[in-house]
Design a protein around this motif. Structure first.
Motif, PDB file in Angstrom:
ATOM      1  N   HIS A 173      -8.580  -2.742 -38.491  1.00 57.24           N
ATOM      2  CA  HIS A 173      -7.355  -1.952 -38.547  1.00 57.24           C
ATOM      3  C   HIS A 173      -6.091  -2.809 -38.452  1.00 57.24           C
ATOM      4  CE1 HIS A 173      -9.857   1.643 -37.201  1.00 57.24           C
ATOM      5  NE2 HIS A 173      -9.157   2.143 -38.179  1.00 57.24           N
ATOM      6  N   THR A 174      -6.075  -3.714 -37.473  1.00 52.10           N
ATOM      7  CA  THR A 174      -4.842  -4.443 -37.166  1.00 52.10           C
ATOM      8  C   THR A 174      -4.352  -5.239 -38.367  1.00 52.10           C
ATOM      9  OG1 THR A 174      -5.484  -4.581 -34.837  1.00 52.10           O
ATOM     10  CG2 THR A 174      -3.748  -6.071 -35.589  1.00 52.10           C
ATOM     11  N   HIS A 205      -5.589   1.389 -26.650  1.00 49.26           N
ATOM     12  CA  HIS A 205      -5.170   0.263 -27.479  1.00 49.26           C
ATOM     13  C   HIS A 205      -3.987   0.686 -28.337  1.00 49.26           C
ATOM     14  CE1 HIS A 205      -5.990  -2.118 -31.415  1.00 49.26           C
ATOM     15  NE2 HIS A 205      -5.084  -2.729 -30.678  1.00 49.26           N
ATOM     16  N   MET A 218      -1.154  -6.592 -30.827  1.00 47.35           N
ATOM     17  CA  MET A 218      -2.251  -5.875 -30.197  1.00 47.35           C
ATOM     18  C   MET A 218      -2.039  -5.873 -28.688  1.00 47.35           C
ATOM     19  SD  MET A 218      -6.383  -6.626 -30.399  1.00 47.35           S
ATOM     20  CE  MET A 218      -6.497  -6.234 -32.142  1.00 47.35           C
ATOM     21  N   GLU A 235      -6.026 -12.703 -31.782  1.00 47.63           N
ATOM     22  CA  GLU A 235      -6.938 -11.561 -31.666  1.00 47.63           C
ATOM     23  C   GLU A 235      -8.366 -11.925 -32.056  1.00 47.63           C
ATOM     24  OE1 GLU A 235      -4.424  -9.916 -34.319  1.00 47.63           O
ATOM     25  OE2 GLU A 235      -2.857  -9.561 -32.834  1.00 47.63           O
ATOM     26  N   ARG A 275      -0.819  -4.565 -40.306  1.00 50.63           N
ATOM     27  CA  ARG A 275       0.211  -5.597 -40.463  1.00 50.63           C
ATOM     28  C   ARG A 275       0.629  -5.749 -41.930  1.00 50.63           C
ATOM     29  NH1 ARG A 275      -2.457  -9.326 -36.645  1.00 50.63           N
ATOM     30  NH2 ARG A 275      -1.361  -9.188 -34.663  1.00 50.63           N
ATOM     31  N   THR A 282      -1.043  -0.794 -31.238  1.00 46.96           N
ATOM     32  CA  THR A 282      -0.487  -1.849 -32.070  1.00 46.96           C
ATOM     33  C   THR A 282       1.023  -1.691 -32.028  1.00 46.96           C
ATOM     34  OG1 THR A 282      -2.423  -1.758 -33.515  1.00 46.96           O
ATOM     35  CG2 THR A 282      -0.516  -2.976 -34.319  1.00 46.96           C
ATOM     36  N   GLY A 320       3.083  -6.705 -35.959  1.00 47.58           N
ATOM     37  CA  GLY A 320       2.272  -5.875 -35.075  1.00 47.58           C
ATOM     38  C   GLY A 320       1.609  -6.687 -33.971  1.00 47.58           C
TER      39      GLY A 320
END
Length: 310
Positions: A117-118, A262, A131, A145, A122, A264, A129
Motif C-alpha cells: 500500500h505505502t 497504522h 509510515m 520501511e 506515495r 500513512t 508519505g
C-alpha cells in the motif's frame, strides 16, 4: 453530519472481508461515519455483508477466485483495483481511506509493480508519505520501511532522517500535540558507544538531529532504542522516530496495551489501516479479531481513538 469513510476490503481470500464486516456491525462505527466499502462482493457477502451495513462498490475478478485461501491472481486483481479506486475517490473528495490487508504475493501474481500500500500511495497521493503507528499514547514513525537490514547503512541518509522527522512532527501536531518532543533512535547497539559499533550515529543521525533543531523541532538523539521504548511508555517523549521497521514494531507490540493503528502521514488525504496481514491460515473460519480494523475506521472518522471502545 457524519463523515464518509472509504474502506477497501483487502484480499478477498484473506481475513479482510471478515474484519471489515465485523467492524461495520459495531454500533460505534455506524454512529460516527457513513462507510463506503470497495471490494470483491462474493467474499463480503460470505462474511455477512448486507446493504444495511454500508454502500458497496463492487470490484469483480476477471477469473474465478480459488477455492482455498491462498495468494492468487484473482485476489491480487480485485484488491489492487479496490485500492486504486479508493485512492482516486479519496483524492477527489478528500475523504479518509481505510485499507484492509492485501497480500504482496497476490499483487505480484497480478503484475502489480508495488510491494504494498505505502509505495502505491506515495506514487499517487504524496511522495512524502510517512509510515507511523499509534496505540494510545504510544506513537512511532519510520525512517525506512520494507527494506533488508543489510541495506540500512546505505539508506539512512541525513536528508531522509530529517524529512521523516519533519513529517512526524507535523503529524503529531495534527494529533493535537502542540509542541511534540521526539526521541530519535540510534541504529547500532548502545548508540554505537561513540563509534565503537558503527559510524552511523556520529556521521549521519546526530547531524540530522541538529538539522531538526534548525527546523524548530524538539528532538533528542541518537539514543539507544531499547531504553527509549521504556522512556516513551512512561511519557517522557511524545513519539519515537525509528530507523527501521522492526525497531518500531517490536517495541510497539510489546509495549502497547491498546490496539495499534497504522497511519500513512503526509498524503493528500488521511489513510489508516489495521496492523495485521491477510492471515490466510484462519480465513473463512469466522475467528479473526476485528479490533484493529475497527479502530482504524474509528480513527479515520474521528481523527482519534475514542476511549469508549477500549
Amino acid at each position: 453530519m457524519k463523515p464518509i469513510v472509504l474502506i477497501t476490503a483487502g484480499d478477498p481470500l484473506g481475513i479482510g472481508p471478515e474484519v471489515t464486516v465485523k467492524s461495520l456491525k459495531n454500533p460505534l462505527v455506524q454512529r460516527v461515519c457513513f462507510p463506503v466499502v470497495i471490494g470483491e462482493p462474493t467474499s463480503l457477502v460470505r462474511a455477512g455483508f448486507s446493504d444495511k451495513l454500508a454502500r458497496l462498490i463492487a470490484i469483480d475478478s476477471s477469473v474465478p477466485l480459488p477455492d482455498k485461501p491462498v495468494p492468487s491472481f484473482a485476489g491480487g486483481e480485485t484488491s489492487f483495483k479496490a485500492v486504486e479506486l479508493g485512492i482516486k475517490l479519496a483524492l477527489k473528495t478528500k475523504t479518509p481511506l481505510v485499507t484492509a490487508p492485501i497480500n504482496k504475493q497476490s499483487w505480484a501474481l497480478y503484475g502489480v509493480p508495488y510491494t504494498g500500500h505505502t509505495e502505491l500511495l506515495r506514487e499517487h497521493a504524496g511522495k512524502e508519505g510517512l509510515m507511523m503507528f499509534i496505540s494510545g499514547d504510544l506513537r512511532c514513525g519510520l525512517v525506512t520501511e520494507h527494506f533488508a537490514v543489510a541495506d540500512l547503512p546505505h539508506l539512512l541518509t541525513q536528508e531522509r532522517i530529517v524529512a521523516a522527522g519533519v513529517h512526524f512532527n507535523r503529524a503529531l501536531k495534527q494529533l493535537g500535540i502542540q509542541k511534540p518532543h521526539i526521541a530519535v533512535c540510534a541504529l547500532n547497539p548502545h548508540a554505537s558507544d561513540n563509534g565503537k559499533f558503527g559510524t552511523e550515529e556520529n556521521e549521519v543521525i546526530a547531524p540530522a538531529v541538529k538539522a531538526l533543531h534548525r527546523h524548530k523541532i524538539k528532538a533528542d538523539g541518537p539514543l539507544p532504542a531499547d531504553a527509549l521504548w521504556l522512556a516513551h511508555a512512561s511519557g517522557q517523549y511524545d513519539g519515537l522516530l525509528c530507523m527501521y521497521h522492526d525497531q518500531a514494531l517490536l517495541g510497539l507490540k510489546l509495549a502497547a496495551k491498546k490496539p495499534i493503528v497504522h497511519i500513512t502521514a503526509g498524503l493528500k488525504f488521511l489513510r489508516v489501516s489495521p496492523t495485521h496481514g491477510t492471515a490466510f491460515e484462519i480465513a473463512e473460519q469466522n475467528i479473526a479479531n476485528p479490533s484493529s480494523m475497527t479502530d482504524a475506521i474509528l480513527f479515520a472518522a474521528t481523527r482519534h481513538l475514542p476511549p469508549q471502545i477500549f
